[in-house]
Design an enzyme around this catalytic site. Structure first.
Site, mmCIF file in Angstrom:
data_model
loop_
_atom_site.group_PDB
_atom_site.id
_atom_site.type_symbol
_atom_site.label_atom_id
_atom_site.label_comp_id
_atom_site.label_asym_id
_atom_site.label_seq_id
_atom_site.Cartn_x
_atom_site.Cartn_y
_atom_site.Cartn_z
ATOM 1 C CE LYS A 55 -2.516 1.087 3.743
ATOM 2 N NZ LYS A 55 -1.963 -0.337 4.241
ATOM 3 C CB THR A 64 5.268 0.205 -2.508
ATOM 4 O OG1 THR A 64 5.977 -0.500 -1.428
ATOM 5 C CG2 THR A 64 5.865 0.076 -3.782
ATOM 6 N NE ARG A 67 -0.635 4.566 8.730
ATOM 7 C CZ ARG A 67 -0.599 3.209 9.149
ATOM 8 N NH1 ARG A 67 -1.055 2.929 10.272
ATOM 9 N NH2 ARG A 67 -0.403 2.511 7.940
ATOM 10 C CE LYS A 116 2.213 -3.075 8.461
ATOM 11 N NZ LYS A 116 3.010 -2.273 7.826
ATOM 12 C CB ALA A 133 -5.095 0.926 10.807
ATOM 13 C CG PHE A 183 -3.588 -2.901 9.192
ATOM 14 C CD1 PHE A 183 -2.435 -3.628 8.910
ATOM 15 C CD2 PHE A 183 -3.947 -2.382 10.434
ATOM 16 C CE1 PHE A 183 -1.556 -3.967 9.850
ATOM 17 C CE2 PHE A 183 -2.942 -2.789 11.605
ATOM 18 C CZ PHE A 183 -1.828 -3.500 11.141
ATOM 19 C CG PHE A 239 4.263 -9.808 -7.014
ATOM 20 C CD1 PHE A 239 5.503 -10.043 -6.196
ATOM 21 C CD2 PHE A 239 3.333 -8.885 -6.552
ATOM 22 C CE1 PHE A 239 5.532 -9.552 -4.877
ATOM 23 C CE2 PHE A 239 3.407 -8.446 -5.361
ATOM 24 C CZ PHE A 239 4.425 -8.810 -4.348
ATOM 25 C CD1 TRP A 252 8.695 -3.144 -4.396
ATOM 26 C CD2 TRP A 252 9.697 -4.344 -6.263
ATOM 27 N NE1 TRP A 252 9.950 -3.773 -3.951
ATOM 28 C CE2 TRP A 252 10.472 -4.449 -5.194
ATOM 29 C CE3 TRP A 252 9.974 -4.834 -7.182
ATOM 30 C CZ2 TRP A 252 11.637 -5.527 -5.109
ATOM 31 C CZ3 TRP A 252 10.817 -5.641 -7.669
ATOM 32 C CH2 TRP A 252 11.736 -6.015 -6.497
#
Length: 557
Positions: free
Chosen positions: A72, A74, A95, A106, A274, A302, A383, A411
């Site tokens: 998210k 990224t 954030r 994480k 969150a 999230f 991907f 990415w």
């Protein structure tokens, strides 16, 4: 070919000096407070003088998280870079990462690959000290509270009804439940106590929802820290604590300005969890970005059932914000995981699992378009293992819902890989919306809980424990029933059971505890096994993080 790590990619880019970046945004140097060459705080008083109209606000959210990852942040960074690539003035508003996930499981929250904010090692570690200031203010409040009890307890505080905890910004399960004040009469009053992680402190939520120092002090004073023997709330103001806390927070209240790898300006400020708090960056930073760019790209923590729901029902409601469009980030891999595929098999084409996992994405899409009435696009975070048939299946299913699915390659390609998504976002921002909230503030606490659980999660029913029912009654008596609700729920499911992936039906949500965050201005509803102090995994990320003799950090991601 060897794939470079995020920190290696970040280390290859030469950022522009922060004074130059601020100047390019039209920020007068009198508002810029440098923290080295590549970070600065921007004085929020700038908002009182900058009379330019607000740009468009775009929210980036995601499907329900999985171990496969969604990307998210990224996507948020890459979308802003993509908008700049096609000539639009875009600003990022994110954030700040907590040290808990950075050293836990994480990882950081500075984006990834060629869509990052820098300096990523600073952002993921101490940054400008905001979280330390919040922790200090939180623990000062705790010290003043216990000192009041030690010095005679004039307010009649019941030590068994203290709701305020100490905090620290690391995952440390050992501190969840403690006994303190031991050692004799002069060492304090013995009592049960505990620690929260700093991002779960109400002060974090207060700072992120405050408009200036005056509003901050007012909100700090309204925080409930305990109850008396007569069950009356004790506010921070009763302990004359808000002034000293505000002094500790005076710099933390100012948004932090950094940049992406492609020199897009980025405000990174505040970081409430969150699944515990409201999961959005500060109102001040968002407003500042809106004044400086044609498009402000922000995110909420999230999945859309948590971050986006609270962004709409808490942040937008309190700050008077209206998003122009929403981006829902998904990956083929994560959708296959929701469809029952094993994590080890996610790189293999599996149309059956993908189709079974699609309802999770489609429920989030329906919530955004039907419940909130906002234009929406699905960003498929690409991907290399994704097959054309898999991508087509996602596109076709989204098309049936009336939304476009756009491949995002940020990415691997940075802003260049976000241009297609940027074009769709621009198109959506010009569309008419029917923006609305999930519930009316005049509804009862129980009705608000039902609205979120049934309309957003698709729960069959909501059950309040006997304890929660008593708390709802008491909060209503105290006049807090007109506040929005902030659901504390697992991020891994629409339900309160982390094991129910996909889009479950026929479940109940059990609310076991209700607590008012009167300073922040919402009621926290605790469900499931949500902890306000996480623990470390068996192999924490901290074991891989190191620094060499020349100060180069490795292992951050």
């Amino acid at each position: 070919m060897e794939i470079k790590t995020d920190i290696e990619i970040a280390g290859e880019v030469e950022p522009v000096k922060i004074t130059e970046l601020a100047r390019s945004c039209g920020i007068d140097e009198k508002y810029v407070e440098q923290y080295g060459n590549y970070k600065a705080k921007i004085d929020y008083n700038m908002l009182k003088e900058k009379e330019t109209p607000d740009g468009k606000l775009v929210l980036v959210t995601a499907i329900t998280p999985t171990p496969a990852g969604e990307g998210k942040t990224t996507t948020t960074v890459g979308l802003a870079d993509g908008l700049r690539k096609i000539g639009k003035n875009a600003i990022v508003a994110l954030r700040e990462p907590s040290l808990g996930p950075v050293f836990g499981i994480k990882g950081g929250a500075a984006g990834g690959g060629y869509a990052q904010v820098v300096p990523m090692e600073d952002i993921n570690l101490h940054f400008t000290g905001d979280f330390h200031a919040i922790g200090a203010a939180n623990n000062l409040m705790a010290a003043l509270l216990d000192n009041h009890i030690q010095q005679g307890n004039e307010l009649g505080i019941d030590v068994k009804k203290i709701t305020w905890k100490r905090c620290v910004d690391v995952n440390d399960r050992q501190l969840r439940n403690i006994v303190d004040g031991l050692g004799g009469r002069m060492q304090g009053v013995p009592r049960e106590d505990g620690f929260d992680i700093t991002v779960a402190s109400e002060i974090m939520a207060v700072l992120c929802l405050s408009s200036d120092i005056t509003d901050l002090k007012k909100r700090l004073g309204k925080m409930i820290v305990a109850y008396t023997y007569e069950d009356k709330p004790v506010f921070a103001h009763d302990l004359k604590a808000e002034g000293a806390m505000a002094v500790l927070l005076k710099d933390a209240l100012k948004p932090n300005l950094v940049q992406t790898l492609e020199h897009t300006p980025a405000f990174i400020h505040g970081g409430p969890f969150a699944n515990i708090a409201h999961g959005c960056n500060s109102v001040i930073a968002t407003r500042m970005a809106l004044k400086m760019g044609d498009y402000t790209i922000t995110e909420a923590g999230f999945g859309a059932d948590l971050g986006a729901e609270k962004f709409i029902n808490i942040k937008c409601r309190k700050a008077g914000l209206v998003p122009s469009a929403v981006v829902i980030v998904a990956t083929v891999r994560a959708l296959k995981y929701h469809g029952g595929a094993a994590k080890a098999d996610l790189s293999t084409e599996n149309l059956e699992a993908l189709e079974k996992g699609m309802p999770n994405l489609l429920q989030h899409v329906e919530n955004v378009t039907k419940v909130y009435g906002l234009p929406c696009v699905v960003a498929i975070n690409a991907f290399s293992q994704d097959t054309q048939d898999e991508l087509k299946l996602v596109e076709d299913k989204c098309h049936e819902m009336g939304v476009h699915a756009v491949l995002s390659e940020v990415w691997a390609k940075g802003g260049e890989g976000g241009k297609a998504l940027a074009e769709e976002v621009i198109r959506l921002c010009e569309k008419q919306s029917n923006f609305g909230f999930t519930y009316d503030l005049n509804c009862s606490i129980e009705e608000k809980l039902e609205a979120v659980c049934k309309r957003i999660y698709r729960a069959e029913k909501v059950e309040l424990t006997a304890n929660a029912k008593n708390q709802a009654r008491r909060l209503t008596e105290l006049g807090f029933d007109k506040l929005p609700v902030c659901m504390a729920k697992t991020q891994y499911s629409f339900s309160d059971d982390a094991g129910l992936s996909g889009a479950p039906r026929g479940f109940s949500v059990v609310v076991r505890n209700l607590k008012v965050s009167a300073g922040a201005g919402f009621i926290v509803a605790l469900t499931g096994d949500i902890m306000t102090m996480p623990g470390l995994p068996k192999i924490p990320s901290a074991e891989k993080i190191d620094i060499n003799e020349v100060g180069k950090i490795s292992g951050l991601f």
